[in-house]
Write an enzyme that holds these catalytic residues in place. Structure first.
Site, PDB file in Angstrom:
ATOM      1  N   ARG A 158       0.831  -1.210   0.000  1.00 28.31           N
ATOM      2  CA  ARG A 158       0.000   0.000   0.000  1.00 28.31           C
ATOM      3  C   ARG A 158       0.866   1.261   0.000  1.00 28.31           C
ATOM      4  O   ARG A 158       0.494   2.277  -0.579  1.00 28.31           O
ATOM      5  CB  ARG A 158      -0.944   0.012   1.197  1.00 28.31           C
ATOM      6  CG  ARG A 158      -1.703   1.326   1.364  1.00 28.31           C
ATOM      7  CD  ARG A 158      -2.879   1.219   2.303  1.00 28.31           C
ATOM      8  NE  ARG A 158      -2.534   0.642   3.587  1.00 28.31           N
ATOM      9  CZ  ARG A 158      -1.947   1.317   4.599  1.00 28.31           C
ATOM     10  NH1 ARG A 158      -1.632   2.586   4.444  1.00 28.31           N
ATOM     11  NH2 ARG A 158      -1.689   0.711   5.740  1.00 28.31           N
ATOM     12  N   LYS A 193      -5.429   5.838 -20.201  1.00 29.60           N
ATOM     13  CA  LYS A 193      -5.540   6.324 -21.570  1.00 29.60           C
ATOM     14  C   LYS A 193      -4.228   6.131 -22.339  1.00 29.60           C
ATOM     15  O   LYS A 193      -3.798   5.013 -22.558  1.00 29.60           O
ATOM     16  CB  LYS A 193      -6.008   7.776 -21.543  1.00 29.60           C
ATOM     17  CG  LYS A 193      -7.224   8.035 -20.638  1.00 29.60           C
ATOM     18  CD  LYS A 193      -8.421   7.162 -20.950  1.00 29.60           C
ATOM     19  CE  LYS A 193      -9.715   7.586 -20.275  1.00 29.60           C
ATOM     20  NZ  LYS A 193      -9.735   7.486 -18.809  1.00 29.60           N
TER      21      LYS A 193
END
Length: 396
Positions: free
Chosen positions: A59, A207
């Site tokens: 994490r 993207k």
């Protein structure tokens, strides 16, 4: 880049194409793997009491993710990049820099998910904002005593408005405001907002950086150490880090960023010119066209015009017929992959944007957005010829 008289290429002075191939050699494993290993582990063993390898818990940090962060920071000329589980997680984390009562200024034309976050989450948390056309208006009259930041995309999604980042940064510096730029549409291959005066750069790694429609990710890149420390603390506390496997996928995608975007931009320019000649197309918005109002600004602040374009047709029925009949092109949300996608903003990316704002920005039921891919341009034009012919018959 002119390398005459140059003895070596470093991460600082090499071309953007070469930066896509670089990685942090200090993070190489002892076997010298050129493909960054996927460290699929939740935790790391300590060498002994008070000793650490530098990695404790995924994490907080992970070698695969750290390698990706190093690459993205280098591409954007930042001191650090933080990799998130999505672009929206990246934006949400940046908004955690502010406190109840703070005010920020945003561009009127933004991705619908960003507007949804500001309306439904930021306002709930006591933040306030003013929407302004940053490509055409001076923000000075909108600055209040509690204004802390300015947030924009350039070009904007989906209306492709272009803001002069350097000019805007002069105002934000004068008033001690953070300038936050979502650079997703151009990617660091074509534009580097930190070099133009921005303080924070955001990307949807889903993207162009990932580039293959196979993973979700996001990035925040900064150039200030204190700001980086604040964001890193929020990052480890809220826990929206990118997984090791997704980090690997985006690292792999970046290796081909330059060749993909060069080809996709080439196709986009040709498609934009083709669309301008079609009788049922009433508007084509692409910053690489000389009649785009942001054309000269793009030439000044970017290395290219990108692979995104928006166009408008003469009726909603014509638009829906196109969407119903595409085959080579996919009717889908997202952008930046190898395949050409067509999107209907009013029901997809901007479905949650208030109607009055949609109307003000010119987003109506005749507007379509294209993310242009790597297909042969002749095939893409044939696809449009075919669907336009069908749409003409269906709407006659």
């Amino acid at each position: 880049m002119d390398c005459s008289g140059c003895n070596e290429c470093t991460e600082v002075n090499c071309s953007i194409e070469t930066k896509c191939q670089l990685f942090d050699r200090s993070l190489m494993d002892k076997w010298g793997a050129l493909s960054v290993p996927i460290y699929q582990t939740a935790t790391f063993a300590h060498i002994g009491f008070g000793e650490s390898t530098g990695f404790d818990y995924t994490r907080m940090q992970n070698p695969t993710r750290q390698q990706l962060e190093s690459v993205v920071a280098n591409l954007e000329s930042g001191i650090d990049a933080i990799a998130f589980s999505s672009g929206m997680a990246a934006i949400a984390t940046v908004m955690e820099l502010f406190r109840p009562g703070d005010h920020f200024i945003i561009d009127e034309d933004l991705y619908g998910g960003s507007i949804r976050l500001f309306n439904e989450i930021s306002k709930k948390n006591g933040l306030d904002y003013t929407a302004v056309s940053l490509s055409s208006e001076d923000i000075t009259p909108y600055i209040k005593e509690n204004t802390k930041a300015v947030y924009l995309e350039t070009p904007t999604n989906p209306m492709m408005n272009v803001t002069d980042i350097e000019k805007l940064s002069e105002v934000t510096r004068k008033h001690n405001l953070l300038l936050i730029v979502d650079n997703t549409f151009l990617s660091p291959y074509f534009q580097n907002p930190l070099k133009l005066g921005a303080d924070i750069v955001i990307h949807s790694g889903t993207k162009f950086l990932g580039g293959h429609h196979d993973t979700i990710g996001g990035f925040v890149v900064v150039k200030d150490k204190e700001l980086d420390e604040r964001l890193r603390f929020i990052f480890k506390t809220t826990g929206a880090g990118l997984s090791p496997f997704d980090s690997f996928l985006i690292l792999r995608g970046i290796r081909t960023l330059s060749v993909r975007l060069d080809r996709e931009q080439e196709n986009a320019i040709k498609l934009a010119r083709y669309l301008k000649r079609q009788k049922h197309v009433t508007k084509v918005i692409y910053p690489g066209l000389e009649d785009h109002p942001g054309y000269e600004i793009m030439k000044k602040q970017a290395r290219g015009f990108g692979a995104m374009l928006t166009f408008e047709v003469d009726s909603p029925e014509f638009a829906k017929s196109i969407l119903n009949n595409v085959q080579l092109i996919f009717f889908a949300e997202s952008l930046g992959g190898t395949e050409t996608l067509i999107t209907y903003p009013i029901t997809q990316t901007h479905a949650d944007v208030p109607a009055e704002l949609l109307a003000k920005n010119g987003i109506n039921d005749r507007v379509l957005r294209l993310s242009v891919g790597l297909e042969g341009i002749g095939d893409l034009i044939c696809e449009f010829n075919r669907v336009f012919a069908i749409a003409e018959k269906e709407t006659a």
